[in-house]
Scaffold this active site. Structure first.
Site, PDB file in Angstrom:
ATOM      1  N   GLU A 152       0.849  -1.188   0.000  1.00 32.18           N
ATOM      2  CA  GLU A 152       0.000   0.000   0.000  1.00 32.18           C
ATOM      3  C   GLU A 152       0.886   1.240   0.000  1.00 32.18           C
ATOM      4  O   GLU A 152       1.925   1.263   0.652  1.00 32.18           O
ATOM      5  CB  GLU A 152      -0.904   0.007   1.231  1.00 32.18           C
ATOM      6  CG  GLU A 152      -1.857  -1.164   1.272  1.00 32.18           C
ATOM      7  CD  GLU A 152      -2.555  -1.330   2.609  1.00 32.18           C
ATOM      8  OE1 GLU A 152      -3.558  -2.055   2.651  1.00 32.18           O
ATOM      9  OE2 GLU A 152      -2.093  -0.749   3.613  1.00 32.18           O
ATOM     10  N   ASP A 168      -4.400  -8.357   5.520  1.00 34.94           N
ATOM     11  CA  ASP A 168      -5.340  -9.324   4.942  1.00 34.94           C
ATOM     12  C   ASP A 168      -4.752 -10.722   4.844  1.00 34.94           C
ATOM     13  O   ASP A 168      -5.479 -11.708   4.955  1.00 34.94           O
ATOM     14  CB  ASP A 168      -5.762  -8.873   3.547  1.00 34.94           C
ATOM     15  CG  ASP A 168      -6.825  -7.789   3.585  1.00 34.94           C
ATOM     16  OD1 ASP A 168      -7.153  -7.323   4.687  1.00 34.94           O
ATOM     17  OD2 ASP A 168      -7.317  -7.418   2.513  1.00 34.94           O
TER      18      ASP A 168
END
Length: 399
Positions: A152, A168
């Protein structure tokens, strides 16, 4: 598959200052010219694998708010309209470097993700609401048997924030880095030698369903370990996996006060929690109740959401982030003053986030984003700089 990014994504940190793991708004914004419209991202393939690597730069263009992708030159392309059922997205893949090689692309001012996959392109779809992300906790997801991962990042006028994330899942290992304006380079995300297999071995050796987080291909090839949130949601982990610890916390703070000091730079800002009627009420220094929490379930703890929702405000959000970190790291019973930011105190209880414990134990610098607010106490695998000269993404060995 699902739309949107992870429950805790990097852009939040890029519009706020990380102070002791809590977010405070209003960081100084340098002149737009300080950060160019694109910066180079050097991708190095140290995986040792012969598979073709595919890279994707997907996100939201910060100047317009439009969702789309960037090509290797950093040029933005908006997604076309999607459909219902979802329609195939345009091929946004960039051919990555071969094993032992590097390739430099340019990344624009985005809030988004850099995906990479081995051996096969990822299957992205578009709905009327935008891009559909891979959701490999779903056995029918078309990306279920592809080895892939993502970083990210946010690049804006204030600089670059880029992380390695395991919020995740834990999968194909990689590290991120930034060359600062003074020429120095900061990196994070590398595993210890043997750390990749070490995480899976730790989960397999942990009783209580933790081994069920490990996903393999039909031929037995290990692909990833799902986060415990998805383990609970899919039934691999029992929904009661943290109940004993949560119950003990609720019992303790029925007769003891939990003191939360969420901002490291504001030591006089404190909130005081007490359980009454199965609800933990927090008061400020004047004795007024400012927010309350029902007893969280395991999913709320692992996801730092639902009963531990954390809005981006200055009261409930910072308290909730502190509670989330304390539950995941099992520090709430050992100290009535939170956050506890000493890693030597983390994951000591028999009931804890064993996934986060395993991931952190195998990181070369101990830093990871193993749950949504792992940045509390600055334990996150994040680098940033206000004048980035170059970013780095290094694909590491799967061993």
């Amino acid at each position: 598959m699902r739309t949107g990014f992870a429950r805790r994504t990097l852009p939040l940190a890029a519009t706020a200052a990380l102070i002791g793991g809590a977010l405070t708004l209003g960081i100084p914004q340098p002149a737009a010219a300080a950060v160019p419209d694109t910066i180079p991202l050097k991708i190095t393939n140290n995986s040792g694998r012969g598979d073709q690597v595919y890279v994707y730069d997907l996100g939201t263009q910060l100047s317009t708010g439009r969702q789309g992708w960037a090509d290797a030159n950093g040029t933005f392309h908006a997604w076309p309209a999607g459909g219902n059922p979802p329609t195939p997205a345009p091929d946004a893949s960039i051919t990555g470097p071969a094993a032992g090689q590097s390739k430099t692309i340019r990344i624009p001012k985005f809030s988004g993700r850099i995906y990479f996959s081995y051996g096969q392109k990822l299957d992205f779809r578009l709905t009327t609401g935008g891009l559909v992300q891979p959701a490999v906790q779903n056995p029918s997801d078309p990306n279920r048997n592809i080895l892939f991962n993502w970083s990210e990042y946010t690049l804006n006028d204030a600089g670059l924030w880029i992380n390695s994330t395991q919020v995740d899942m834990f999968s194909a290992p990689y590290a991120v880095g930034v060359q600062r304006s003074d020429g120095s380079v900061a990196t994070t995300g590398h595993l210890k030698s043997g750390g990749y297999n070490g995480v899976f071995n730790a989960l397999r050796g942990q009783s209580g369903g933790w081994a069920n987080l490990v996903q393999t291909r039909p031929d037995g090839t290990v692909l990833r370990a799902l986060s415990p949130l998805y383990g609970v949601e899919t039934g691999g982990l029992p929904a009661s996996v943290l109940s004993d610890y949560v119950n003990r916390v609720w019992t303790k703070y029925a007769s003891t006060t939990l003191t939360v000091t969420p901002f490291a730079d504001q030591p006089n800002t404190k909130y005081f929690g007490r359980v009454s009627g199965n609800v933990m009420n927090f008061t400020n220094s004047a004795g007024a109740v400012v927010t309350s929490f029902q007893k969280p379930d395991s999913g709320s703890v692992f996801g730092c959401h639902n009963l531990l929702d954390a809005p981006n405000d200055q009261v409930r959000g910072p308290i909730s982030r502190t509670l989330c970190a304390g539950f995941n790291r099992s520090t709430l019973l050992t100290s009535a003053n939170q956050p506890d930011t000493n890693p030597a105190d983390f994951y000591k209880d028999a009931v804890t986030n064993q996934y986060a414990r395993a991931v952190h134990a195998q990181m070369a610098d101990g830093k990871a984003y193993a749950f949504a607010f792992d940045d509390v106490g600055n334990q996150e695998s994040l680098v940033n700089d206000g004048g980035p000269q170059q970013a780095y993404l290094t694909l590491d060995p799967l061993s």
